[in-house]
Design a protein around this motif. Structure first.
Motif, PDB file in Angstrom:
ATOM      1  N   ASP A 147       0.758  -1.161  -0.036  1.00  8.31           N
ATOM      2  CA  ASP A 147       0.117  -0.165  -0.036  1.00  8.31           C
ATOM      3  C   ASP A 147       0.721   1.254   0.100  1.00  8.31           C
ATOM      4  O   ASP A 147       0.505   2.205  -0.803  1.00  8.31           O
ATOM      5  N   ARG A 148       1.863   1.214   0.799  1.00  6.16           N
ATOM      6  CA  ARG A 148       2.872   2.471   0.616  1.00  6.16           C
ATOM      7  C   ARG A 148       3.546   2.553  -0.416  1.00  6.16           C
ATOM      8  O   ARG A 148       3.899   3.923  -0.860  1.00  6.16           O
ATOM      9  N   TYR A 149       4.009   1.657  -1.103  1.00 10.08           N
ATOM     10  CA  TYR A 149       4.849   1.637  -2.258  1.00 10.08           C
ATOM     11  C   TYR A 149       4.392   1.593  -3.737  1.00 10.08           C
ATOM     12  O   TYR A 149       5.043   1.394  -4.456  1.00 10.08           O
ATOM     13  N   HIS A 150       3.130   1.195  -3.475  1.00  8.82           N
ATOM     14  CA  HIS A 150       2.323   0.980  -4.844  1.00  8.82           C
ATOM     15  C   HIS A 150       2.724   2.201  -5.934  1.00  8.82           C
ATOM     16  O   HIS A 150       2.573   3.215  -5.470  1.00  8.82           O
ATOM     17  N   VAL A 151       2.820   1.695  -6.928  1.00 12.19           N
ATOM     18  CA  VAL A 151       3.031   2.783  -7.775  1.00 12.19           C
ATOM     19  C   VAL A 151       1.833   2.950  -8.926  1.00 12.19           C
ATOM     20  O   VAL A 151       1.133   1.788  -9.390  1.00 12.19           O
ATOM     21  N   GLU A 152       1.174   4.202  -8.999  1.00 10.40           N
ATOM     22  CA  GLU A 152       0.018   4.379  -9.608  1.00 10.40           C
ATOM     23  C   GLU A 152       0.381   3.920 -11.000  1.00 10.40           C
ATOM     24  O   GLU A 152       1.505   4.313 -11.851  1.00 10.40           O
ATOM     25  N   GLY A 153      -0.656   3.414 -11.463  1.00 12.71           N
ATOM     26  CA  GLY A 153      -0.712   2.987 -13.091  1.00 12.71           C
ATOM     27  C   GLY A 153      -0.511   1.298 -13.015  1.00 12.71           C
ATOM     28  O   GLY A 153      -0.669   0.935 -14.242  1.00 12.71           O
ATOM     29  N   ASP A 156      -3.981  -2.346  -8.335  1.00 15.92           N
ATOM     30  CA  ASP A 156      -4.035  -2.250  -6.755  1.00 15.92           C
ATOM     31  C   ASP A 156      -4.316  -3.554  -6.207  1.00 15.92           C
ATOM     32  O   ASP A 156      -5.291  -3.513  -5.360  1.00 15.92           O
ATOM     33  N   GLU A 157      -3.345  -4.481  -6.562  1.00 14.80           N
ATOM     34  CA  GLU A 157      -3.653  -5.738  -6.172  1.00 14.80           C
ATOM     35  C   GLU A 157      -2.358  -6.483  -5.808  1.00 14.80           C
ATOM     36  O   GLU A 157      -1.491  -6.591  -6.677  1.00 14.80           O
ATOM     37  N   ASP A 160      -0.992  -9.224  -8.159  1.00 10.63           N
ATOM     38  CA  ASP A 160      -0.782  -8.890  -9.556  1.00 10.63           C
ATOM     39  C   ASP A 160       0.931  -8.556  -9.932  1.00 10.63           C
ATOM     40  O   ASP A 160       1.642  -8.276  -9.060  1.00 10.63           O
ATOM     41  N   PRO A 161       1.381  -9.613 -10.566  1.00 12.82           N
ATOM     42  CA  PRO A 161       2.958  -9.849 -10.670  1.00 12.82           C
ATOM     43  C   PRO A 161       3.668  -8.458 -11.097  1.00 12.82           C
ATOM     44  O   PRO A 161       4.580  -8.264 -10.323  1.00 12.82           O
ATOM     45  N   VAL A 162       2.885  -7.541 -12.053  1.00 13.48           N
ATOM     46  CA  VAL A 162       4.071  -6.506 -12.451  1.00 13.48           C
ATOM     47  C   VAL A 162       3.836  -5.540 -11.091  1.00 13.48           C
ATOM     48  O   VAL A 162       4.600  -4.747 -10.761  1.00 13.48           O
ATOM     49  N   ALA A 167       6.029  -2.355  -6.953  1.00 11.35           N
ATOM     50  CA  ALA A 167       6.087  -1.945  -5.670  1.00 11.35           C
ATOM     51  C   ALA A 167       7.223  -2.590  -4.752  1.00 11.35           C
ATOM     52  O   ALA A 167       7.984  -1.477  -3.956  1.00 11.35           O
ATOM     53  N   ALA A 168       7.655  -3.630  -4.888  1.00 17.71           N
ATOM     54  CA  ALA A 168       8.652  -4.223  -4.051  1.00 17.71           C
ATOM     55  C   ALA A 168       9.967  -3.662  -4.629  1.00 17.71           C
ATOM     56  O   ALA A 168      10.801  -3.223  -3.610  1.00 17.71           O
TER      57      ALA A 168
END
Length: 186
Positions: A147-153, A156-157, A160-162, A167-168
């Motif tokens: 949630d903190r490092y999720h990249v917009e675009g 939001d799962e 999800d592999p990508v 995010a990682a």
């Protein structure tokens, strides 16, 4: 016509497109597109073996390409295969747009160690799992970190592999400078 043919030397005769036929010196023209053009006998429609083999190889390649196209998914204007290689390549393209570092090799090395390439991998035994937030996905990310490092675009799962890779890698860049610097659980 006979007089014209007799006056031509054999070498000149060949270059004019005229051919002398038979003992009587009958002449025909081999000039295509004229009313005098001699029609060559029709050739059988069979292809030589090499041509037929090349055609079969092209048809097989086309069938394989079509199958590969079905296995791809579209991201923006670029298509990526729906497999580990494609997920890493798509993630890296997104990371590049957002200035997130990480090499293909560094990402893949960590994925293999963390999940063996299974986007649905769940760690239900470590300290995070015992606290109720199991690590999930290719790079074993917990939900609060995602949630903190999720990249917009990206979706939001968490699994999800990508989205998981991006995010990682965003987290690893913040914490370690790059996913390339991660050589163990992070």
């Amino acid at each position: 016509m006979r007089t014209a043919l007799r006056s031509l030397k054999p070498a000149r005769l060949a270059t004019t497109g005229l051919t002398a036929l038979g003992a009587a010196g009958i002449a025909t023209t081999a000039l295509a597109g004229t009313a005098h053009a001699a029609q060559a006998p029709a050739k059988p429609a069979t292809k030589p073996a090499a041509v037929a083999h090349a055609h079969d190889a092209k048809a097989t390649k086309a069938a394989k390409d079509e199958k590969a196209a079905k296995d791809e998914k579209k991201a923006g204007d670029k298509e990526y295969a729906d497999n580990l290689d494609g997920w890493i390549r798509e993630a890296r393209a997104i990371m590049k747009e957002h200035g997130i570092p990480g090499s293909y090799e560094g990402i893949k090395r960590n994925i293999i160690r963390e999940s063996a390439g299974d986007p649905n991998a769940v760690n239900d035994w470590d300290i995070n799992a015992k606290k109720g937030t199991p690590s999930k996905g290719l790079l074993q990310v917990i939900q609060p970190t995602f949630d903190r490092y999720h990249v917009e675009g990206t979706p939001d799962e968490l699994t999800d592999p990508v989205a998981n890779i991006v995010a990682a890698c965003n987290y690893a860049a913040d914490r370690y400078g790059s996913m390339d610097n991660v050589d163990s659980a992070y």
